[in-house]
Design a protein around this motif. Structure first.
Motif, PDB file in Angstrom:
ATOM      1  N   LEU A  47     -11.200 -24.436   1.238  1.00  0.00           N
ATOM      2  CA  LEU A  47     -11.934 -25.011   0.112  1.00  0.00           C
ATOM      3  C   LEU A  47     -12.207 -26.485   0.342  1.00  0.00           C
ATOM      4  O   LEU A  47     -13.322 -26.971   0.090  1.00  0.00           O
ATOM      5  CB  LEU A  47     -11.150 -24.798  -1.184  1.00  0.00           C
ATOM      6  CG  LEU A  47     -11.786 -25.339  -2.466  1.00  0.00           C
ATOM      7  CD1 LEU A  47     -13.194 -24.786  -2.667  1.00  0.00           C
ATOM      8  CD2 LEU A  47     -10.909 -25.022  -3.675  1.00  0.00           C
ATOM      9  N   LEU A  48     -11.218 -27.210   0.844  1.00  0.00           N
ATOM     10  CA  LEU A  48     -11.419 -28.632   1.123  1.00  0.00           C
ATOM     11  C   LEU A  48     -12.497 -28.822   2.194  1.00  0.00           C
ATOM     12  O   LEU A  48     -13.339 -29.717   2.076  1.00  0.00           O
ATOM     13  CB  LEU A  48     -10.101 -29.267   1.581  1.00  0.00           C
ATOM     14  CG  LEU A  48     -10.058 -30.789   1.496  1.00  0.00           C
ATOM     15  CD1 LEU A  48      -9.896 -31.239   0.047  1.00  0.00           C
ATOM     16  CD2 LEU A  48      -8.906 -31.353   2.336  1.00  0.00           C
ATOM     17  N   ASN A  49     -12.487 -27.985   3.220  1.00  0.00           N
ATOM     18  CA  ASN A  49     -13.492 -28.102   4.278  1.00  0.00           C
ATOM     19  C   ASN A  49     -14.899 -27.798   3.776  1.00  0.00           C
ATOM     20  O   ASN A  49     -15.876 -28.402   4.235  1.00  0.00           O
ATOM     21  CB  ASN A  49     -13.148 -27.161   5.436  1.00  0.00           C
ATOM     22  CG  ASN A  49     -11.970 -27.644   6.252  1.00  0.00           C
ATOM     23  OD1 ASN A  49     -11.592 -28.809   6.191  1.00  0.00           O
ATOM     24  ND2 ASN A  49     -11.372 -26.742   7.017  1.00  0.00           N
ATOM     25  N   LEU A  50     -15.015 -26.881   2.839  1.00  0.00           N
ATOM     26  CA  LEU A  50     -16.329 -26.570   2.271  1.00  0.00           C
ATOM     27  C   LEU A  50     -16.838 -27.737   1.428  1.00  0.00           C
ATOM     28  O   LEU A  50     -18.006 -28.127   1.531  1.00  0.00           O
ATOM     29  CB  LEU A  50     -16.265 -25.295   1.431  1.00  0.00           C
ATOM     30  CG  LEU A  50     -15.976 -23.991   2.183  1.00  0.00           C
ATOM     31  CD1 LEU A  50     -15.936 -22.821   1.206  1.00  0.00           C
ATOM     32  CD2 LEU A  50     -17.009 -23.733   3.262  1.00  0.00           C
ATOM     33  N   ILE A  51     -15.971 -28.304   0.590  1.00  0.00           N
ATOM     34  CA  ILE A  51     -16.364 -29.465  -0.210  1.00  0.00           C
ATOM     35  C   ILE A  51     -16.710 -30.637   0.703  1.00  0.00           C
ATOM     36  O   ILE A  51     -17.628 -31.410   0.431  1.00  0.00           O
ATOM     37  CB  ILE A  51     -15.233 -29.847  -1.196  1.00  0.00           C
ATOM     38  CG1 ILE A  51     -15.036 -28.732  -2.228  1.00  0.00           C
ATOM     39  CG2 ILE A  51     -15.561 -31.166  -1.901  1.00  0.00           C
ATOM     40  CD1 ILE A  51     -13.824 -28.937  -3.123  1.00  0.00           C
ATOM     41  N   GLY A  52     -15.993 -30.747   1.836  1.00  0.00           N
ATOM     42  CA  GLY A  52     -16.231 -31.828   2.779  1.00  0.00           C
ATOM     43  C   GLY A  52     -17.390 -31.595   3.726  1.00  0.00           C
ATOM     44  O   GLY A  52     -17.609 -32.406   4.635  1.00  0.00           O
ATOM     45  N   CYS A  53     -18.111 -30.503   3.542  1.00  0.00           N
ATOM     46  CA  CYS A  53     -19.288 -30.190   4.383  1.00  0.00           C
ATOM     47  C   CYS A  53     -18.908 -30.056   5.855  1.00  0.00           C
ATOM     48  O   CYS A  53     -19.728 -30.321   6.748  1.00  0.00           O
ATOM     49  CB  CYS A  53     -20.366 -31.256   4.216  1.00  0.00           C
ATOM     50  SG  CYS A  53     -20.962 -31.459   2.540  1.00  0.00           S
ATOM     51  N   LEU A  54     -17.657 -29.657   6.119  1.00  0.00           N
ATOM     52  CA  LEU A  54     -17.229 -29.370   7.479  1.00  0.00           C
ATOM     53  C   LEU A  54     -17.440 -27.900   7.815  1.00  0.00           C
ATOM     54  O   LEU A  54     -17.327 -27.502   8.979  1.00  0.00           O
ATOM     55  CB  LEU A  54     -15.742 -29.724   7.641  1.00  0.00           C
ATOM     56  CG  LEU A  54     -15.401 -31.204   7.473  1.00  0.00           C
ATOM     57  CD1 LEU A  54     -13.883 -31.389   7.400  1.00  0.00           C
ATOM     58  CD2 LEU A  54     -15.988 -32.028   8.606  1.00  0.00           C
ATOM     59  N   ASP A  55     -17.752 -27.106   6.803  1.00  0.00           N
ATOM     60  CA  ASP A  55     -18.016 -25.681   6.955  1.00  0.00           C
ATOM     61  C   ASP A  55     -18.958 -25.278   5.826  1.00  0.00           C
ATOM     62  O   ASP A  55     -19.176 -26.053   4.894  1.00  0.00           O
ATOM     63  CB  ASP A  55     -16.698 -24.898   6.882  1.00  0.00           C
ATOM     64  CG  ASP A  55     -16.798 -23.524   7.532  1.00  0.00           C
ATOM     65  OD1 ASP A  55     -17.915 -23.130   7.939  1.00  0.00           O
ATOM     66  OD2 ASP A  55     -15.756 -22.852   7.642  1.00  0.00           O
ATOM     67  N   ILE A  56     -19.518 -24.095   5.925  1.00  0.00           N
ATOM     68  CA  ILE A  56     -20.417 -23.621   4.868  1.00  0.00           C
ATOM     69  C   ILE A  56     -19.890 -22.303   4.309  1.00  0.00           C
ATOM     70  O   ILE A  56     -19.234 -21.530   5.018  1.00  0.00           O
ATOM     71  CB  ILE A  56     -21.868 -23.451   5.363  1.00  0.00           C
ATOM     72  CG1 ILE A  56     -21.938 -22.482   6.542  1.00  0.00           C
ATOM     73  CG2 ILE A  56     -22.467 -24.797   5.736  1.00  0.00           C
ATOM     74  CD1 ILE A  56     -23.355 -22.145   6.962  1.00  0.00           C
ATOM     75  N   SER A  57     -20.164 -22.072   3.052  1.00  0.00           N
ATOM     76  CA  SER A  57     -19.669 -20.870   2.383  1.00  0.00           C
ATOM     77  C   SER A  57     -20.432 -19.638   2.856  1.00  0.00           C
ATOM     78  O   SER A  57     -21.563 -19.718   3.342  1.00  0.00           O
ATOM     79  CB  SER A  57     -19.800 -21.027   0.867  1.00  0.00           C
ATOM     80  OG  SER A  57     -21.160 -21.226   0.508  1.00  0.00           O
ATOM     81  N   THR A  58     -19.787 -18.468   2.692  1.00  0.00           N
ATOM     82  CA  THR A  58     -20.453 -17.197   3.001  1.00  0.00           C
ATOM     83  C   THR A  58     -21.431 -16.843   1.887  1.00  0.00           C
ATOM     84  O   THR A  58     -22.581 -16.494   2.136  1.00  0.00           O
ATOM     85  CB  THR A  58     -19.408 -16.083   3.178  1.00  0.00           C
ATOM     86  OG1 THR A  58     -18.485 -16.462   4.208  1.00  0.00           O
ATOM     87  CG2 THR A  58     -20.083 -14.772   3.574  1.00  0.00           C
TER      88      THR A  58
END
Length: 225
Positions: A47-58
């Motif tokens: 969740l932190l990585n998604l908020i941080g734009c280090l990953d994208i959600s499915t």
């Protein structure tokens, strides 16, 4: 400021689908001091990585200041991170061949800030995090707590609205960890910077103004103090 809207994240490990997040909804206001906690595998770092734009959600969408981030390219995400977000990691991630001053100022130099302003902002921030006389020291010449202070200064030098901290006390003893958390709390109060932690440290959970608990990719508790 942040709106996580029905977000899922599925990782494909061989032929197995791992559901890291399962329909998460979360809203974060400006100036919050929020901890996301849960056992290993709960989805907190995801969740932190998604908020941080280090990953994208499915599936689902994340909005930061009303701007959708899931549809951005890698280059667009990198630019968005550079302009809007600060990061603090448990392993400090300082550049070993750069001094404390250079580690902090480097992030600002990428934004083409002129030399006088760069020096003034860097020195002011090092003073603010308690490293006034240590600007010329290399990471190897600093304690763990001092390195984390450099990392915090580096995260704040661009004056981001949001700082994301992934287990920032994990490699620190309890006394130093408490000092670092109190420093972050004071910076949050003074600058109204939003801090979001991913943690399993009870000390972080206790100092946070809001605690979000995850279990098996779902939010099971969201409490404010």
């Amino acid at each position: 400021m942040i709106n996580v809207d029905n977000v899922t994240k599925i990782y494909h490990v061989g032929k197995v689908d791992v559901h890291a997040l399962r329909g998460v909804n979360l809203t974060v206001d400006k100036g919050e001091f929020l901890a996301i906690a849960g056992p290993s595998g709960s989805g907190k770092t995801t969740l932190l990585n998604l908020i941080g734009c280090l990953d994208i959600s499915t599936t689902g969408e994340i909005y930061i200041n009303d701007e959708a981030v899931s549809g951005k390219t890698k280059d667009e995400l990198a630019l968005f991170r550079r302009q809007n977000l600060g990061f603090v990691f448990q392993t400090f991630n300082l550049i070993p061949v750069l001094t404390a001053y250079e580690n902090v100022s480097f992030a600002l130099s990428l934004l083409n800030v002129d030399g006088k302003e760069l020096k003034e902002r860097t020195m002011n921030l090092l003073l603010e995090v308690g490293l006034k006389t240590m600007e010329h020291r290399f990471p190897r010449e600093l304690s763990g707590g001092q390195q984390q202070r450099v990392a915090i200064a580096r995260a704040l030098i661009k004056e981001p609205e949001i700082v994301l901290a992934d287990e920032p006390t994990a490699n620190l003893d309890s006394t130093t960890g408490s000092e670092i958390l109190n420093l972050m709390k004071e910076l949050n109060r003074k600058h109204q910077t939003t801090f979001i932690f991913s943690t399993h440290d009870k000390m972080v959970m206790d100092i946070a103004n809001r605690l979000v608990l995850l279990h098996d990719g779902k939010i099971t508790q969201d409490s404010r103090r």
